[in-house]
Design an enzyme around this catalytic site. Structure first.
Site, short mmCIF file in Angstrom:
data_model
loop_
_atom_site.label_atom_id
_atom_site.label_comp_id
_atom_site.label_asym_id
_atom_site.label_seq_id
_atom_site.Cartn_x
_atom_site.Cartn_y
_atom_site.Cartn_z
CG HIS A 4 16.59 -2.58 -34.81
ND1 HIS A 4 16.73 -4.14 -33.78
CD2 HIS A 4 16.87 -2.13 -33.40
CE1 HIS A 4 17.34 -4.45 -33.25
NE2 HIS A 4 17.57 -3.10 -32.46
CG ASP A 64 23.47 9.86 -18.54
OD1 ASP A 64 22.47 8.54 -18.15
OD2 ASP A 64 24.71 9.49 -18.62
CB CYS A 84 27.64 15.99 -26.44
SG CYS A 84 27.78 14.72 -24.93
C1 PEP Z 1 24.28 11.88 -21.96
O1 PEP Z 1 24.36 11.53 -20.87
O2 PEP Z 1 23.72 13.27 -22.19
C2 PEP Z 1 25.40 11.70 -23.17
C3 PEP Z 1 25.18 12.75 -24.49
O3 PEP Z 1 25.71 10.48 -22.86
P1 PEP Z 1 25.06 9.06 -23.29
O4 PEP Z 1 23.57 9.47 -23.86
O5 PEP Z 1 25.64 8.58 -23.89
O6 PEP Z 1 24.43 8.40 -21.73
MG MG Z 2 25.85 9.88 -20.69
#
Ligand code: PEP
Ligand code: MG
Length: 575
Positions: free
Chosen positions: A184, A450, A497
């Site tokens: 943190h 992911d 993303c």
């Molecule tokens: C991802 O898996 O790239 C994503 C944007 O979702 P999170 O990081 O929230 O799992």
């Molecule tokens: Mg994800």
């Protein structure tokens, strides 16, 4: 580590814990001792809430939410019951009882080989010192707000409460013995933009107040009595940094357009409505990922439809007419929720997670979908589903959206009839059947965090195999291409993303593969825009075609780095 370099005199804060005496009490003193505990808890709670408010206003909601963890520790019933029991049975003073229980909890947590739990140990000590100071009527050890002279602070640990009080005018930078990149304290240093190095082991014992030093938060080192040559070299680094910051400021309001005229939608990832300010301040074109689970974490109850609606509406209204893509709940994996009693699983990332939870917990999903739909009346809202692994899940989720739209129509509650619904592509199965999914959604958003961990079978949280987590792996490159092709054949757009979109070296590859939009953490927006504006799409396409035919991740990465360094050398020169 927190970016930046500074130099100046050291102020070493030695560990100086108050000594806690054990006093034996008589029976008729015990009730007052419990009252003292209650009063100290109320006082501490108020102090934490005050700091939280200051931090949320000054830094952002995510940093402020760190103090939710402190409130949870402060109100931990098991701990407080044990303190009360010790006061009653051992007939001792509250300071002694509280200190011994809290210290035992903190020591147990600190010894666990798990970064997250170790951080909870730090939270525990932070809260305990505050409670004890209140019980003893002491001021904080060193009031960092009162520093007279600009200096570099060296300490064993800087708690989040201490860090929150650092006055940027007086603190040039800081270094601590303990902590990791994701602690943190390090997160807050990054938000404050103070150069910092954490995890220096025994710096606070070896260094002395008054020594002259140079602290390099980019490479994580502290140099005592730097030579003229070192100072000169770092002077150059600082100059280059200033120039870069200036160039980034210059393009803040400019569009993310490549040199050959291709416009890339560059948006930001947020966790709470209050982060909308940061989106605008960093020149992003809206929100590409609103991670809604943070609304659910760290609170005593699940937020209902109304509370969620207020939050989504606030973000949508603040950014209107820019789009806000709200992702439905992505709990599970590393994000758990006390109130939902998610059972312990052997493989949580392969378990009860994200859309799988939503499709089973219908009441929770209904409240969220209705809240998102309602918010779409107040701005440019889109929604997307996380962790889609096949057509069935998507069909079910889409059907529920239609069902709740019908409910709202029936109730006369306004929403955007044309609200776009998208799917996240973050499992290998969804990438492979992307052509089927593309027919049923308005856009794709690739969650590379992911997608990479599932495709390469590399746990994204495990440091031991971090070297195998390769975004430039040929399998990932080809999967992204497959997803883009499927989307474009069906006339829909593709965004990325995950963290890969925030890596300037990999952005040309993504764009060359045909990705239309990128969404990154707000502070990264300026540098991603910078590289896009210096890129030719034709070069990016060449890079992608090399990568699609290449067999080695390292070679692909090297090509990506070559191109990025060639077109935007200033982004890389201090690394
Ligand atoms: C991802 O898996 O790239 C994503 C944007 O979702 P999170 O990081 O929230 O799992
Ligand atoms: Mg994800």
């Amino acid at each position: 580590m927190s970016a930046g370099v500074c130099r100046g005199r050291l102020l070493v804060l030695r560990r100086n814990r108050p000594t806690i005496a054990r006093r034996q009490l008589s029976d008729n003193e015990l009730a007052e001792e419990i009252n003292r505990l209650e009063r100290a808890l109320v006082q501490t709670r108020q102090q934490i809430i005050d700091i939280q408010r200051r931090v949320s206003e000054g830094m952002g909601a995510l940093e402020g939410s760190i103090f939710d963890a402190h409130l949870l520790v402060l109100e931990d019933r098991t701990l407080l019951d044990e303190v009360a029991r010790i006061i009653q049975t051992e007939k001792v003073n509250v300071e002694h009882a509280y200190h011994s229980v809290a210290e035992r909890y903190a020591a147990t947590l600190a010894a666990i080989d798990d970064e997250y739990l170790r951080e909870r140990g730090t939270d525990m000590r932070d809260v305990a010192v505050r409670v004890l100071n209140n019980l003893l009527g002491l001021e904080e050890e060193i009031d960092l707000r009162q520093l007279k002279e600009p200096c570099i602070i060296i300490s064993h640990d800087l708690t989040p409460s201490n860090t929150a009080q650092l006055d940027k005018r007086h603190v040039l930078g800081f270094a601590t013995d303990v902590g990791s990149k994701t602690s943190h304290t390090a997160i807050m240093a990054r938000s404050l933009r103070i150069p910092a190095v954490v995890g220096l082991k025994n710096a606070s014992e070896e260094l002395e107040t008054g020594q002259y030093a140079l602290l390099d938060g980019i490479n994580g080192v502290i140099i005592i009595n730097p030579s003229d040559q070192t100072l000169f070299e770092y002077g150059q680094i600082m100059l280059r940094q200033d120039t870069l910051q200036e160039s980034l400021r210059d393009i803040l309001r400019e569009p993310a357009v490549t040199m050959d005229g291709h416009h890339v939608v560059l948006s930001a990832n947020i966790e709470q409505a209050a982060d909308a300010e940061q989106v605008k301040a960093n020149g992003a074109e809206g929100v590409g990922l609103f991670r809604t689970e943070y609304l659910f974490l760290n609170r005593g109850h699940l937020p209902g439809e109304e509370q969620q609606y207020q939050s989504y509406r606030e973000a949508a209204a603040a950014l209107k007419p820019l789009p806000v893509v709200i992702r439905t709940l992505d709990l599970g994996g590393d994000k758990f929720l006390a109130q939902m009693r998610v059972p312990t699983e052997l493989n949580p990332f392969l378990g009860w997670r994200a859309i799988r939870i939503s499709l089973q917990e219908r009441d929770v999903f209904r409240a969220q979908l209705r809240a998102i739909l309602r918010a779409s009346a107040d701005g440019n809202v889109k929604m997307m589903f996380p962790m889609i692994s096949g057509l069935d899940e998507l069909n079910q989720a889409n059907a529920l959206v239609e069902e709740y739209k019908a409910e709202l129509r029936h109730e006369g509650i306004p929403f955007d009839e044309h609200l776009e619904v998208g799917a996240m592509i973050e499992t290998p199965s969804s990438a492979v059947v992307a052509d089927s999914l593309a027919k049923r959604v308005s856009f794709f958003s690739i969650g590379t965090n992911d997608l990479i961990q599932y495709s390469l079978a590399v746990d994204r949280m495990n440091e031991k195999i971090a070297h195998l987590y390769e975004p430039s792996h040929p399998a990932i490159v080809r999967l992204i291409r497959m997803i883009v092709d499927a989307a474009h054949q069906h006339g829909i757009r593709v965004s990325v993303c995950g963290e890969m979109a925030g890596d300037p070296a990999l952005v040309p590859l993504l764009l060359g593969l045909g990705v239309d939009e990128l969404s990154v953490a707000p502070p990264l927006v300026p540098q991603i825009k910078f590289i896009i504006r210096r890129l030719r799409l034709s070069d990016a396409k060449q890079l992608a075609s090399f990568a699609l035919n290449c067999e080695a991740a390292a070679e692909i990465l090297a090509r990506c780095q070559d191109l990025a360094r060639r077109i935007a050398p200033n982004l890389f020169e201090n690394k």
